[in-house]
Design a protein around this motif. Structure first.
Motif, short mmCIF file in Angstrom:
data_model
loop_
_atom_site.label_atom_id
_atom_site.label_comp_id
_atom_site.label_asym_id
_atom_site.label_seq_id
_atom_site.Cartn_x
_atom_site.Cartn_y
_atom_site.Cartn_z
N VAL A 153 0.84 -1.20 0.00
CA VAL A 153 0.00 0.00 0.00
C VAL A 153 0.88 1.25 0.00
CG1 VAL A 153 -1.92 1.19 1.11
CG2 VAL A 153 -1.76 -1.29 1.26
N TYR A 154 1.98 1.21 0.77
CA TYR A 154 2.92 2.34 0.75
C TYR A 154 3.48 2.54 -0.66
CZ TYR A 154 3.15 3.44 5.74
OH TYR A 154 2.85 3.86 7.01
N TYR A 155 3.75 1.44 -1.35
CA TYR A 155 4.26 1.51 -2.73
C TYR A 155 3.22 2.15 -3.63
CZ TYR A 155 6.77 -0.03 -6.93
OH TYR A 155 7.46 -0.06 -8.11
N ASP A 156 1.97 1.76 -3.44
CA ASP A 156 0.88 2.32 -4.23
C ASP A 156 0.70 3.81 -3.97
OD1 ASP A 156 -1.38 1.98 -6.04
OD2 ASP A 156 -2.65 2.30 -4.30
N LEU A 157 1.04 4.24 -2.73
CA LEU A 157 0.94 5.65 -2.36
C LEU A 157 2.22 6.42 -2.66
CD1 LEU A 157 -0.93 5.21 1.05
CD2 LEU A 157 -1.88 6.21 -1.04
N ASN A 158 3.12 5.77 -3.42
CA ASN A 158 4.39 6.38 -3.86
C ASN A 158 5.35 6.68 -2.72
OD1 ASN A 158 3.91 6.43 -6.70
ND2 ASN A 158 2.51 8.16 -6.39
N ASN A 159 5.20 6.00 -1.58
CA ASN A 159 6.17 6.12 -0.50
C ASN A 159 7.13 4.94 -0.61
OD1 ASN A 159 7.62 6.43 1.87
ND2 ASN A 159 5.82 6.98 3.10
N ARG A 160 8.06 5.04 -1.56
CA ARG A 160 8.94 3.92 -1.87
C ARG A 160 9.93 3.62 -0.74
NH1 ARG A 160 8.00 3.31 -7.50
NH2 ARG A 160 5.83 3.98 -7.66
N GLU A 161 10.34 4.67 0.00
CA GLU A 161 11.30 4.45 1.09
C GLU A 161 10.68 3.62 2.22
OE1 GLU A 161 14.53 5.08 1.00
OE2 GLU A 161 14.07 5.68 -1.07
N LYS A 162 9.42 3.90 2.52
CA LYS A 162 8.71 3.11 3.54
C LYS A 162 8.55 1.67 3.06
CE LYS A 162 6.57 3.53 7.58
NZ LYS A 162 7.20 4.08 8.78
N TYR A 163 8.25 1.53 1.77
CA TYR A 163 8.14 0.20 1.16
C TYR A 163 9.45 -0.56 1.35
CZ TYR A 163 8.15 -3.24 -2.67
OH TYR A 163 8.26 -4.38 -3.42
N LYS A 164 10.55 0.10 1.08
CA LYS A 164 11.87 -0.53 1.23
C LYS A 164 12.14 -0.91 2.69
CE LYS A 164 16.76 0.68 1.18
NZ LYS A 164 17.70 1.81 1.15
N ALA A 165 11.91 0.04 3.61
CA ALA A 165 12.19 -0.21 5.04
C ALA A 165 11.38 -1.38 5.57
CB ALA A 165 11.90 1.05 5.85
N LEU A 166 10.12 -1.46 5.18
CA LEU A 166 9.26 -2.55 5.66
C LEU A 166 9.73 -3.90 5.14
CD1 LEU A 166 5.73 -0.93 5.47
CD2 LEU A 166 6.79 -1.89 7.50
N ASN A 167 10.14 -3.95 3.87
CA ASN A 167 10.59 -5.24 3.32
C ASN A 167 11.95 -5.64 3.87
OD1 ASN A 167 8.62 -6.39 1.31
ND2 ASN A 167 8.69 -4.26 0.64
#
Length: 683
Positions: free
Chosen positions: A85-99
């Motif tokens: 969902v963060y990726y869909d909202l264009n928050n790529r850094e949060k996407y990276k940190a979570l993974n």
């Protein structure tokens, strides 16, 4: 690597396995409530009908709540879902940190499948800009999927996810122009999707094969692959979109073959799906630009430059900078073809600047090529030509470096995997050796303890026999003493009765005879002495009778032995004593072994008092309370600190004897307050 984590997890498992789950039902209920809330927040965060700020707020709540969950597979799955969902909202850094967090947690709980998934999702993050890092993550995921135990997981699920990673790798290889390797990996991906019985990603696979075939100038194959991609989307909601993509690609293939009329046909076919294109303006702009360019190449300038400007307007509205580079280059080519070099230069420079900003080297190379032709003077043209040569060499070097880097990543990853496998084997051998040594040690220890136990049992048995023999000897001694005393009493009784009493009787008879013959005034005095002699005879008879009777009950022997022990030892050591025996204790009914132990405990305690206490008096009591015999030994000596003084052999012997009788013992003492030994033994 995963096996190494596994061995560490064994230790944690052993440490926590025995611990109970306190309030287990409360925890389950709490986790269920958390899960329900997380699902609710996630559902709202994915709802595109509500405000973005509200979606973000719900997503943040889901994220905060998942942090409180236990470390398990469910938690990892929620972390992945939140990251999407963060990726869909264009928050790529949060996407990276979570993974990255999910990857660490997956390693921690030894979850191989989620390790592979996390690597794959991180590869998606790096794919746009860092091809080597993206490739490394995809390749790590691919190695894990290839080695997963198919019996442990759903084969179709693993095959499907493995196929997605393979196509990601294939597309990266295609971008670095490693076409043969990309084609090979794409075919492997198709096999995985067929095994999974899932055709969802087959259109992407055939589209990639079409691109590869086009670059390798296998044009007929490229067209066939594009048509196959459409075929696999026939029953899908993406059917029209796939037609647009494939028709555009086929048009480009015909353009590469300079078959401009066939190219126009397919571009126009794609443009007929106006409803879908309106929802996807980027693709609409690309088709318009491609159609305009093929018209330009075929010298059909009726819609040129209108098609370019129309495409540019759309791309500018959606901020499609990469598309704008192509538009500017095509406009530059057009104006250069009609001899308007100043406008051509202007568009070429715009394309150059955007390409530099986005690091689009292929497009930048094209802009240098145009600028070298439309430059105002030969020096400027030469500079652009040199820049073109340098960039072209750099692109080729970069492509070669990327291919080499990918190969090195594969080699290093495989080498690490082999090393980990070797380490795992060594660890397994080491564990087996340790377990074997531990088993031998335990076996040796058990044998040793068994021998010690046998010796202790033998010693205890011998000691018991010795104690019984001592008690028997004590009883025999006491019996003999009693027998000797009775014999002596009998002898004295007989001596008094037969000897002294007979002589007294004779004297009395003589006096009676004198009384009867004489009348000299002493008759009354003699009668008085005769009466006294009668009284003496009575007393002697009573004494004789008492001596001849049994004077002690049968249980007095043990208490006499105890009292004699106390008396003798206290007399030798010049200490006053007081001894009391509860008459309710029936010593005849008490077990002989207990009698011996109590006797020895008393003996040991007295020896300790004489040696160490400096006592002047001792008080010893036998009491009978609640079916227990209580022995109390109290002295007024110097005492000792019972919490600090190490127990000697004497105290240990006392404790051991009490333990044998299933009793309890207490040693109560403080300095200058004397010592109290209390023993309580069940009857």
């Amino acid at each position: 690597m995963l096996k190494v984590y596994f061995y560490f997890n064994i230790i944690f498992f052993l440490l926590f396995f025995a611990s109970g789950c306190h309030k287990k039902d409360d925890f389950i209920e709490n986790d269920q409530l958390k899960s329900q809330l997380i699902e609710t927040y996630l559902k709202k965060s994915k709802d595109k009908e509500i405000l973005v700020s509200e979606r973000k707020d719900n997503l943040e709540k889901a994220y905060n709540l998942q942090s409180t969950l236990k470390d398990n597979k469910y938690k990892i799955e929620k972390i992945h879902e939140i990251s999407f969902v963060y990726y869909d909202l264009n928050n790529r850094e949060k996407y990276k940190a979570l993974n990255e967090k999910a990857l660490k947690l997956s390693f921690l709980i030894n979850d191989s499948l989620n390790v592979a998934r996390s690597y794959g999702y991180l590869g998606i993050y790096y794919r746009p800009s860092k091809l080597d890092v993206a490739y490394k993550n995809f390749y790590e995921a691919e190695k894990i999927y290839s080695s997963l135990n198919k019996e442990k997981y759903d084969t179709k699920v693993i095959a499907f996810e493995h196929g997605k990673i393979l196509i990601d790798i294939a597309r990266l290889l295609q971008r670095t122009k490693n076409y043969s390797e990309s084609e090979k990996v794409t075919i492997s991906a198709i096999k995985s999707f067929n095994l999974a019985e899932n055709e969802k990603f087959l259109p992407i696979c055939y589209t990639n094969l079409a691109i590869i075939a086009k670059y390798m100038e296998r044009y007929d194959e490229a067209i066939e692959y594009n048509l196959k991609a459409i075929e696999y989307e026939e029953d899908s909601e993406n059917y029209i979109l796939q037609k647009i993509i494939s028709y555009n690609n086929i048009g480009t293939i015909f353009k590469s073959q300079k078959k401009y009329e066939e190219a126009k046909e397919y571009y126009n076919k794609a443009l007929t799906f106006q409803e879908v294109l309106n929802m996807r303006p980027g693709r609409y702009a690309r088709l318009l630009d491609n159609l305009g360019y093929v018209n330009f190449l075929s010298n059909d300038l009726t819609e040129i430059p209108d098609l370019y400007y129309k495409a540019m307007k759309i791309r500018d509205s959606i901020k499609d900078k990469r598309g704008l580079i192509t538009n500017n280059l095509h406009l530059s080519e057009y104006y250069m073809s009609i001899g308007n070099d100043s406008i051509a230069t202007n568009y070429a420079k715009k394309a150059k600047n955007i390409a530099l900003e986005l690091n689009e080297n292929e497009q930048l190379l094209k802009s240098y090529d145009i600028l070298s032709e439309v430059a105002n003077n030969s020096d400027e043209a030469l500079e652009y030509a040199k820049a073109h040569i340098r960039l072209n060499d750099s692109i080729q070097n970069q492509e070669r470096l990327s291919r080499d880097k990918f190969a090195r990543i594969r080699f290093e990853t495989d080498e690490i995997a082999e090393q980990n496998q070797q380490i795992s084997k060594e660890n397994e051998i080491l564990i087996i050796a340790i377990l074997g040594l531990t088993a031998l040690f335990l076996l040796g220890y058990i044998i040793f303890r068994q021998q010690q136990s046998n010796k202790e049992l033998l010693f205890a048995q011998t000691q018991q026999e010795a104690n019984q023999e001592i008690y028997r000897l004590l009883l025999n001694q006491q019996i003999k003493l009693e027998e000797g005393r009775k014999l002596e009493q009998q002898r004295m009784s007989e001596e008094l009765h037969d000897g002294v009493l007979g002589r007294l009787f004779g004297v009395r008879l003589s006096l009676d005879g004198i009384n009867q013959r004489a009348n000299d005034g002493f008759t009354e005095a003699r009668n008085k002495y005769i009466d006294e002699l009668k009284d003496i005879e009575k007393e002697i008879r009573l004494i004789s009778h008492d001596l001849s009777s049994e004077t002690l009950p049968s249980d007095v022997a043990y208490i006499d032995a105890v009292e004699n022990l106390i008396s003798d030892l206290c007399e030798v050591n010049n200490i006053n004593f007081e001894f009391n025996n509860d008459e309710e204790i029936d010593w005849e009914e008490i077990d002989d072994q207990k009698k011996v132990n109590l006797f020895r405990i008393l003996q040991e305690s007295l020896q300790n008092i004489f040696k160490h206490s400096g006592a002047k008096s001792i008080k010893i009591n036998f009491d009978y309370i609640e079916d227990k015999i209580n022995l109390t030994i109290l002295d007024d000596g110097i005492g000792f600190n019972s919490t600090k003084v190490k127990k000697g052999i004497g105290l240990k012997n006392i404790t051991s004897r009490v333990s044998q009788m299933s009793g309890v013992v207490q040693f109560l003492s403080n300095k200058s307050t004397g010592t109290r030994v209390s023993v309580s033994v069940p009857v």
